[in-house]
Design a protein around this motif. Structure first.
Motif, PDB file in Angstrom:
ATOM      1  N   THR A 199       0.793  -1.285  -0.095  1.00 52.65           N
ATOM      2  CA  THR A 199      -0.059   0.117   0.008  1.00 52.65           C
ATOM      3  C   THR A 199       0.862   1.393  -0.109  1.00 52.65           C
ATOM      4  N   ILE A 200       0.614   2.098  -0.843  1.00 48.52           N
ATOM      5  CA  ILE A 200       1.353   3.567  -1.104  1.00 48.52           C
ATOM      6  C   ILE A 200       0.563   4.568  -0.754  1.00 48.52           C
ATOM      7  N   ILE A 201       1.009   5.578   0.193  1.00 48.88           N
ATOM      8  CA  ILE A 201       0.243   6.663   0.295  1.00 48.88           C
ATOM      9  C   ILE A 201       0.994   7.813   0.114  1.00 48.88           C
ATOM     10  N   GLU A 202       0.442   8.989   0.127  1.00 44.32           N
ATOM     11  CA  GLU A 202       1.176  10.148  -0.207  1.00 44.32           C
ATOM     12  C   GLU A 202       0.647  11.261   0.878  1.00 44.32           C
ATOM     13  N   ILE A 203       1.667  12.114   1.464  1.00 48.88           N
ATOM     14  CA  ILE A 203       1.317  13.374   2.084  1.00 48.88           C
ATOM     15  C   ILE A 203       1.219  14.439   1.513  1.00 48.88           C
ATOM     16  N   LEU A 204       0.386  15.412   1.347  1.00 49.21           N
ATOM     17  CA  LEU A 204       0.141  16.585   0.591  1.00 49.21           C
ATOM     18  C   LEU A 204       0.096  17.802   1.743  1.00 49.21           C
ATOM     19  N   THR A 205       0.717  18.929   1.078  1.00 51.16           N
ATOM     20  CA  THR A 205       0.538  20.169   1.635  1.00 51.16           C
ATOM     21  C   THR A 205       0.169  21.347   0.666  1.00 51.16           C
TER      22      THR A 205
END
Length: 197
Positions: free
Chosen positions: A87-93
């Motif tokens: 599982t691959i997630i990303e953190i956005l700002t």
């Protein structure tokens, strides 16, 4: 003026969790841990920060550390067979600026259990079999000043023998996060005083 500001703030759909504002939509709550009481949030595939697990960190002068536990979101149905799940997630700002991508990969077998039972909030039949499996703690150093960040999904890859399935459909729920914490960097100097002679 103050009453207008207060009425606007009270009308916003966010909950105060620890020392930051959690602004994730209610429909992203999978449930609460039976032992820990921690809230488990579903992570959906999206590039829109407002659709992810959105939170606003407090203003800090020295920055801090944000951490959370990342889990696979898997439906453990009676016909589930062993699989390697990545599982691959990303953190956005900000708009859609990426702070990084994070991966969790585990072999999941039939009968595997979550680290704790989750008391579900949804009544959907499929959600009864869904659980958070595996655990990887993600730590992120946060810059000084105010900052909004969002945890969003990228993809989930499920491999059974020679058969591989890739889930990258927008709005698909592929991961779960829990134990969201923010710790402000202290103003203390790491240098120690030496005793004077």
């Amino acid at each position: 003026m103050v009453s207008l500001l207060l009425s606007l703030l009270l009308g916003l759909p966010f909950a105060q969790e620890a020392n930051f504002d959690l602004r994730a939509r209610d429909n992203l709550v999978l449930g609460k841990g039976a032992q820990s009481g921690a809230t488990y949030y579903d992570v959906v595939i999206t590039r829109q920060p407002a659709q992810g697990v959105l939170l606003k960190l407090p203003y800090t002068r020295k920055g801090g550390k944000f951490s959370f536990d990342l889990h696979h979101r898997v439906a453990m149905t009676p016909d589930f067979t062993a699989a390697e799940v990545t599982t691959i997630i990303e953190i956005l700002t900000g708009g859609t600026t990426s702070l990084g991508t994070y991966t969790i990969s585990d072999k999941i077998n039939p009968g595997d259990k979550s680290i704790e039972p989750i008391i579900k909030t949804g009544a959907a039949e499929l959600d009864k079999a869904v659980t958070a499996l595996g655990k990887k703690t993600i730590e992120l150093v946060v810059r000084p000043g105010p900052q909004s960040i969002s945890i969003v999904g990228q993809t989930q890859v499920i491999t059974r023998g020679t058969n591989t399935t890739r889930i990258d459909t927008p709005n698909a729920r592929i991961a779960t996060v829990s134990n969201l914490k923010f710790e402000e960097t202290s103003g203390k100097s790491p240098l120690k005083k030496t005793p004077q002679d």
